[in-house]
Every structure is written in C-alpha cells, then in structure tokens.
Enzyme design. Structure first.
Site, PDB file in Angstrom:
ATOM      1  N   GLY A   1       0.836  -1.209   0.000  1.00  0.00           N
ATOM      2  CA  GLY A   1       0.000   0.000   0.000  1.00  0.00           C
ATOM      3  C   GLY A   1       0.863   1.248   0.000  1.00  0.00           C
ATOM      4  O   GLY A   1       1.854   1.315   0.720  1.00  0.00           O
TER       5      GLY A   1
ATOM      6  N   VAL B   1      16.698   8.783  -1.401  1.00  0.00           N
ATOM      7  CA  VAL B   1      17.540   7.640  -1.797  1.00  0.00           C
ATOM      8  C   VAL B   1      18.312   7.997  -3.070  1.00  0.00           C
ATOM      9  O   VAL B   1      19.528   7.800  -3.172  1.00  0.00           O
ATOM     10  CB  VAL B   1      16.668   6.373  -2.026  1.00  0.00           C
ATOM     11  CG1 VAL B   1      17.463   5.267  -2.700  1.00  0.00           C
ATOM     12  CG2 VAL B   1      16.076   5.886  -0.704  1.00  0.00           C
TER      13      VAL B   1
ATOM     14  N   ARG C   1      18.998  10.959  -4.472  1.00  0.00           N
ATOM     15  CA  ARG C   1      19.999  12.031  -4.351  1.00  0.00           C
ATOM     16  C   ARG C   1      21.210  11.567  -3.535  1.00  0.00           C
ATOM     17  O   ARG C   1      22.350  11.905  -3.855  1.00  0.00           O
ATOM     18  CB  ARG C   1      19.349  13.252  -3.701  1.00  0.00           C
ATOM     19  CG  ARG C   1      18.199  13.863  -4.535  1.00  0.00           C
ATOM     20  CD  ARG C   1      18.671  15.051  -5.335  1.00  0.00           C
ATOM     21  NE  ARG C   1      17.644  15.530  -6.262  1.00  0.00           N
ATOM     22  CZ  ARG C   1      16.787  16.519  -5.987  1.00  0.00           C
ATOM     23  NH1 ARG C   1      16.797  17.110  -4.809  1.00  0.00           N
ATOM     24  NH2 ARG C   1      15.930  16.926  -6.908  1.00  0.00           N
TER      25      ARG C   1
ATOM     26  N   ARG D   1       0.894  -5.540  -6.236  1.00  0.00           N
ATOM     27  CA  ARG D   1       1.114  -6.793  -5.513  1.00  0.00           C
ATOM     28  C   ARG D   1       1.513  -7.841  -6.548  1.00  0.00           C
ATOM     29  O   ARG D   1       0.998  -7.845  -7.660  1.00  0.00           O
ATOM     30  CB  ARG D   1      -0.167  -7.221  -4.803  1.00  0.00           C
ATOM     31  CG  ARG D   1      -0.648  -6.165  -3.812  1.00  0.00           C
ATOM     32  CD  ARG D   1      -1.762  -6.682  -2.926  1.00  0.00           C
ATOM     33  NE  ARG D   1      -2.554  -5.590  -2.360  1.00  0.00           N
ATOM     34  CZ  ARG D   1      -2.148  -4.806  -1.368  1.00  0.00           C
ATOM     35  NH1 ARG D   1      -0.972  -4.957  -0.827  1.00  0.00           N
ATOM     36  NH2 ARG D   1      -2.943  -3.850  -0.914  1.00  0.00           N
TER      37      ARG D   1
ATOM     38  N   GLY E   1       6.013  -2.301   3.554  1.00  0.00           N
ATOM     39  CA  GLY E   1       5.739  -2.926   4.861  1.00  0.00           C
ATOM     40  C   GLY E   1       6.394  -4.288   4.974  1.00  0.00           C
ATOM     41  O   GLY E   1       7.359  -4.590   4.261  1.00  0.00           O
ATOM     42  N   ASP E   2       5.835  -5.137   5.836  1.00  0.00           N
ATOM     43  CA  ASP E   2       6.527  -6.405   6.107  1.00  0.00           C
ATOM     44  C   ASP E   2       6.619  -7.332   4.894  1.00  0.00           C
ATOM     45  O   ASP E   2       7.610  -8.035   4.724  1.00  0.00           O
ATOM     46  CB  ASP E   2       5.959  -7.120   7.342  1.00  0.00           C
ATOM     47  CG  ASP E   2       4.448  -7.266   7.289  1.00  0.00           C
ATOM     48  OD1 ASP E   2       3.846  -6.871   6.271  1.00  0.00           O
ATOM     49  OD2 ASP E   2       3.871  -7.781   8.261  1.00  0.00           O
TER      50      ASP E   2
ATOM     51  N   THR F   1       4.454   2.926   5.354  1.00  0.00           N
ATOM     52  CA  THR F   1       3.053   2.500   5.496  1.00  0.00           C
ATOM     53  C   THR F   1       2.350   3.446   6.461  1.00  0.00           C
ATOM     54  O   THR F   1       2.952   3.876   7.451  1.00  0.00           O
ATOM     55  CB  THR F   1       2.916   1.047   6.013  1.00  0.00           C
ATOM     56  OG1 THR F   1       1.572   0.843   6.467  1.00  0.00           O
ATOM     57  CG2 THR F   1       3.840   0.745   7.180  1.00  0.00           C
TER      58      THR F   1
ATOM     59  N   ASP G   1       0.069   2.526   8.384  1.00  0.00           N
ATOM     60  CA  ASP G   1      -0.450   1.756   9.520  1.00  0.00           C
ATOM     61  C   ASP G   1       0.451   1.790  10.755  1.00  0.00           C
ATOM     62  O   ASP G   1      -0.011   1.507  11.857  1.00  0.00           O
ATOM     63  CB  ASP G   1      -0.647   0.282   9.116  1.00  0.00           C
ATOM     64  CG  ASP G   1      -1.582   0.132   7.930  1.00  0.00           C
ATOM     65  OD1 ASP G   1      -2.443   1.006   7.755  1.00  0.00           O
ATOM     66  OD2 ASP G   1      -1.441  -0.852   7.189  1.00  0.00           O
TER      67      ASP G   1
ATOM     68  N   ASP H   1       2.479  -0.325  11.537  1.00  0.00           N
ATOM     69  CA  ASP H   1       2.379  -1.665  12.128  1.00  0.00           C
ATOM     70  C   ASP H   1       3.672  -2.463  12.001  1.00  0.00           C
ATOM     71  O   ASP H   1       3.665  -3.693  12.001  1.00  0.00           O
ATOM     72  CB  ASP H   1       1.204  -2.428  11.497  1.00  0.00           C
ATOM     73  CG  ASP H   1       1.354  -2.579   9.988  1.00  0.00           C
ATOM     74  OD1 ASP H   1       2.243  -1.925   9.405  1.00  0.00           O
ATOM     75  OD2 ASP H   1       0.584  -3.334   9.382  1.00  0.00           O
TER      76      ASP H   1
ATOM     77  N   GLY I   1      -5.761   1.276   9.198  1.00  0.00           N
ATOM     78  CA  GLY I   1      -4.658   0.865  10.071  1.00  0.00           C
ATOM     79  C   GLY I   1      -4.429  -0.632   9.992  1.00  0.00           C
ATOM     80  O   GLY I   1      -3.659  -1.195  10.747  1.00  0.00           O
ATOM     81  N   ARG I   2      -5.148  -1.263   9.077  1.00  0.00           N
ATOM     82  CA  ARG I   2      -5.127  -2.736   8.941  1.00  0.00           C
ATOM     83  C   ARG I   2      -5.430  -3.372  10.295  1.00  0.00           C
ATOM     84  O   ARG I   2      -6.438  -3.012  10.905  1.00  0.00           O
ATOM     85  CB  ARG I   2      -3.795  -3.219   8.373  1.00  0.00           C
ATOM     86  CG  ARG I   2      -3.917  -4.540   7.648  1.00  0.00           C
ATOM     87  CD  ARG I   2      -2.622  -4.961   7.007  1.00  0.00           C
ATOM     88  NE  ARG I   2      -2.272  -4.185   5.825  1.00  0.00           N
ATOM     89  CZ  ARG I   2      -2.752  -4.416   4.594  1.00  0.00           C
ATOM     90  NH1 ARG I   2      -3.580  -5.404   4.395  1.00  0.00           N
ATOM     91  NH2 ARG I   2      -2.387  -3.677   3.570  1.00  0.00           N
TER      92      ARG I   2
ATOM     93  N   GLU J   1     -10.032  -0.018  12.015  1.00  0.00           N
ATOM     94  CA  GLU J   1     -10.614  -0.962  11.035  1.00  0.00           C
ATOM     95  C   GLU J   1     -10.292  -2.418  11.376  1.00  0.00           C
ATOM     96  O   GLU J   1     -10.982  -3.336  10.934  1.00  0.00           O
ATOM     97  CB  GLU J   1     -10.152  -0.632   9.601  1.00  0.00           C
ATOM     98  CG  GLU J   1      -8.744  -1.020   9.274  1.00  0.00           C
ATOM     99  CD  GLU J   1      -8.447  -1.046   7.777  1.00  0.00           C
ATOM    100  OE1 GLU J   1      -7.281  -0.920   7.425  1.00  0.00           O
ATOM    101  OE2 GLU J   1      -9.380  -1.202   6.958  1.00  0.00           O
TER     102      GLU J   1
ATOM    103  N   VAL K   1      -9.058   7.903   1.942  1.00  0.00           N
ATOM    104  CA  VAL K   1      -8.793   9.350   1.931  1.00  0.00           C
ATOM    105  C   VAL K   1      -7.583   9.660   2.826  1.00  0.00           C
ATOM    106  O   VAL K   1      -6.833  10.606   2.566  1.00  0.00           O
ATOM    107  CB  VAL K   1     -10.059  10.141   2.357  1.00  0.00           C
ATOM    108  CG1 VAL K   1     -10.314  10.083   3.839  1.00  0.00           C
ATOM    109  CG2 VAL K   1      -9.967  11.592   1.905  1.00  0.00           C
TER     110      VAL K   1
ATOM    111  N   ARG L   1      -4.940   7.932   3.027  1.00  0.00           N
ATOM    112  CA  ARG L   1      -3.697   7.392   2.475  1.00  0.00           C
ATOM    113  C   ARG L   1      -3.056   8.309   1.433  1.00  0.00           C
ATOM    114  O   ARG L   1      -1.927   8.082   1.003  1.00  0.00           O
ATOM    115  CB  ARG L   1      -3.963   6.006   1.889  1.00  0.00           C
ATOM    116  CG  ARG L   1      -2.836   5.054   2.215  1.00  0.00           C
ATOM    117  CD  ARG L   1      -3.249   3.647   1.998  1.00  0.00           C
ATOM    118  NE  ARG L   1      -3.059   3.223   0.627  1.00  0.00           N
ATOM    119  CZ  ARG L   1      -3.419   2.042   0.169  1.00  0.00           C
ATOM    120  NH1 ARG L   1      -4.017   1.181   0.974  1.00  0.00           N
ATOM    121  NH2 ARG L   1      -3.222   1.703  -1.080  1.00  0.00           N
TER     122      ARG L   1
HETATM  123  O1  F6P Z   1      -1.651  -0.855   4.623  1.00  0.00           O
HETATM  124  C1  F6P Z   1      -2.278   0.334   4.269  1.00  0.00           C
HETATM  125  C2  F6P Z   1      -3.761   0.136   4.142  1.00  0.00           C
HETATM  126  O2  F6P Z   1      -4.324   1.350   3.726  1.00  0.00           O
HETATM  127  C3  F6P Z   1      -4.470  -0.391   5.389  1.00  0.00           C
HETATM  128  O3  F6P Z   1      -4.685   0.618   6.338  1.00  0.00           O
HETATM  129  C4  F6P Z   1      -5.715  -0.965   4.808  1.00  0.00           C
HETATM  130  O4  F6P Z   1      -6.226  -1.989   5.621  1.00  0.00           O
HETATM  131  C5  F6P Z   1      -5.248  -1.511   3.480  1.00  0.00           C
HETATM  132  O5  F6P Z   1      -4.033  -0.845   3.167  1.00  0.00           O
HETATM  133  C6  F6P Z   1      -6.194  -1.328   2.342  1.00  0.00           C
HETATM  134  O6  F6P Z   1      -5.666  -1.990   1.243  1.00  0.00           O
HETATM  135  P1  F6P Z   1      -6.152  -1.703  -0.248  1.00  0.00           P
HETATM  136  O7  F6P Z   1      -5.578  -0.389  -0.673  1.00  0.00           O
HETATM  137  O8  F6P Z   1      -5.591  -2.835  -1.019  1.00  0.00           O
HETATM  138  O9  F6P Z   1      -7.646  -1.642  -0.212  1.00  0.00           O
END
Ligand code: F6P
Length: 354
Positions: free
Chosen positions: A15, A27, A29, A76, A106-107, A129, A131, A133, A174-175, A226, A255, A257
């Site tokens: 994401g 990175v 520069r 992905r 992310g991870d 990210t 999140d 997380d 926030g996943r 969420e 919104v 993000r």
């Molecule tokens: O990891 C970022 C995030 O926006 C999460 O907060 C959310 O659960 C997920 O990605 C949504 O994923 P997508 O953009 O694939 O709907």
C-alpha cells in the site's frame, strides 16, 4: 565504504503512503552524491521481474517530495514469491547491473528484500506504510500524515456534531493495528476509542457517555480501528439506541492514504532514505531502517519480522530457534514496553474522555 556499487535500484511495494516520494528522492539524491547510479523500478517487485525501470537523474526526483502516492507506483505480485519469479528478478538485476535495492513498504516488502538478499542482491528495507504496524520502528513513513488527515476530517465532523448534538462513529484505517485510531482518538478528544489490541468494555463506555451528555456535552466522537472488523457500523446503531444521541457513521478509508506528507514524514523520509544508501554502500544488507527513541537505526529483517510476530501474538513453533536466549529476552522486553506505552495512552484517553 566499499566501491562495489555502480548502480542501485529503488522500489515501492504494498500500500502506498504519503512520504514515499520524499523517500525516493532522498535515496536517489544520496546515491548520486556518492557516485552511484539509481534505477527507479516501477510497480514494486512486479516491475522488477518485468524489467519495468528507468535510470534516474537528480531531475527525475525534482518536485515530488510534497506529493502523496508514489511516482514509482505500487503493485502486488504473487508471482514474485515463487522460485521462478525470484529467479526472473535476479536475472533482471544482473542484466541491468543493479547491485543492490532499497525497498520501501511494509513487512511483505521486507520479506521480498530478504529473499533477494539471499539470492545475492543486497537489499535494505524502509518502512513506508500509514499503519505504523512495523514493530521494529516507532514511526513509519506516512503514518504522521495519515493521522493528521484523520484529525482534520474528524475536527470537521465535530463542528457539525456540536451544532446538532450528535455523535459520529468514525472508522479509520490501520489494517490490524490500532495506532492510527488510538493516537487520533486522543488528538480529537474522542469519547470512545475502540482498538483490536485492548478489550472494549461497551457498557462502561456508554455509561460515561450518558454521564457526559447529562452534564451538558453535545458532541461525541467515537474512533474505531478498522482492525475491529464489522464492529463500527453496528456499534453506531447500538450507540444511538443506548444513549438516545443521534449517531452517524463514517468510514474515512483511503482518503487518509493520500495527500501531501507532513513535515515529520518528510524529515523521516530524508533521514531514512540517506541511511538506507549509507548502509548499502557500507556493504550491509537485509536490514530495515528504523527510528527508535528519536534515533535513526537499523535492525536485521529476520529479527524484525519475528519481533513483529511476537508483538502481534503470532509466533509460530520454531520461530525463535534461530535466536539466542538473550535475543529472545530482548525481543520480549521490547514488546512489553511497546504494549505498555500503547495501553498507557489508551488509559489516558479514557480518563479524560468525559
Ligand atoms: O496498509 C495500508 C492500508 O491502507 C491499510 O490501512 C488498509 O487496511 C489496506 O491498506 C487497504 O488496502 P487496499 O488499498 O488494497 O484496499
């Protein structure tokens, strides 16, 4: 510093988050300053496998740091996780003389970075990210912006709640992690915060709301993470029934993000981007750059991923086998402190919520 690096790649994966562009700029520069070329790789690991890339100059990353999203796009790629996909990615690196990669995400992105490192392409991960997380770091790039967007939106909702004596139940992204919900809940003075990490006492919370209402309070904000799947919308209905306060439901979703990164995310992007290049050029790899207690540092990706599982209560049998008992104890202490800080903030929010 080793002189081995002629060219490095940079990619964004998973994401997107505000500040990814500022990171790509940093990175690029930093590498160019060190006489190392930079290949911008489009659409994450998918683009890497497909050879979708462009050699960047300083000007390719001009006028991007204030923009949300990622100029490198993101995608992905299930295929990348296969042996065949990985082999394709390595072959593309060799063909394009990419000696190392900075992977922002992310991870899942870090797991890809480890896989590539094991196959001879040294990688450094950067946490990008909203999140937050990623247990290893106190802050990830994009998190601060997302939270500021949430508070801007919720402040607006509160204006109209006050006029009409209403409640707004707001679900925030926030996943599975409640960082955005908890911190924005505190920042907007939410009456109730619901996160997956902490058991929610609905009856006690409703009772406090009724007391506050009887005490003249007109506006009520409830912030729900969420990660509490399926909770927010039905709760809005229950809240209205139990309190007699007219209640609306809002899901902020993507919104939060987008948008221009905050100062904090831009500075973090600059610091982490430069650190990633320094680490690579120093011959280091398979590390994730972090910020801990206000210091930029780094952690082995293998260690960081297990630490993450430990914090989230998802350790599997054998996960700790590769680590010494001292390391395992260190991880447990790290997780304990992190969880305690989270709980303290939650308790503070609750205490001052009336
Ligand atoms: O990891 C970022 C995030 O926006 C999460 O907060 C959310 O659960 C997920 O990605 C949504 O994923 P997508 O953009 O694939 O709907």
């Amino acid at each position: 510093m080793t002189t081995k690096f002629r060219r490095i790649g940079v990619l964004t994966s998973g994401g997107d988050s505000p500040g990814m562009n500022a990171t790509i700029r940093a990175v690029t520069r930093a590498a160019l300053e060190n006489g190392v070329e930079v290949m911008g790789i489009y659409e994450g690991y998918k683009g890497l496998m497909e050879g979708n890339m462009k050699l960047f100059s300083e000007r390719d990353v001009s006028n991007i740091l204030n923009h949300g999203g990622t100029i490198l796009y993101s995608a992905r790629s299930p295929e990348f996780k296969t042996e065949e996909g990985m082999a394709r990615a390595v072959a593309v690196c060799e063909k394009n003389q990419i000696d190392g990669i900075v992977a922002i995400g992310g991870d899942g992105t870090f797991r890809g970075a480890t896989d590539l490192t094991l196959r001879g392409i040294p990688c450094i991960g950067l946490p990008g990210t909203i999140d937050n997380d990623i247990t290893a770091t106190d802050y990830s790039i994009g998190y601060d912006t997302a939270m500021n967007t949430v508070i801007e939106m919720v402040d607006r909702l509160r204006d109209t709640c006050e006029s009409h004596a209403r409640c707004d139940v707001v679900e925030v992204m926030g996943r599975n992690a409640g960082y955005i919900a908890l911190n924005t809940g505190v920042a907007v003075g939410a009456s109730i915060i619901v996160v997956d990490e902490i058991a929610f006492d609905e009856d006690a919370a409703i009772e406090r709301v009724i007391e506050a209402k009887n005490n003249g309070k007109r506006n009520f904000i409830v912030i729900v993470a969420e990660g509490c799947e399926g909770f927010a919308e039905p709760f809005a209905k229950r809240f209205e029934q139990k309190t007699g306060i007219e209640t609306k439901f809002a899901r902020l979703a993507h919104v939060v993000r987008g948008g221009s990164p905050t100062l904090r995310d831009r500075v973090l992007a600059a610091q982490m981007g430069k650190e990633a290049v320094d680490l690579l050029l120093d011959g280091k790899s398979n590390l994730v750059v972090c910020i801990h207690e206000d210091k930029i540092c780094s952690m082995d990706i293998g260690y960081a991923l297990i630490l993450d599982r430990m914090y989230k209560g998802k350790l599997k049998d054998g996960d700790l086998d590769a680590f010494s008992s001292e390391q395992a104890a260190e991880m447990r202490e790290f997780c304990r402190v992190k969880a305690e800080q989270f709980r303290d903030l939650y308790n503070t929010a609750y205490l001052i919520s009336k």
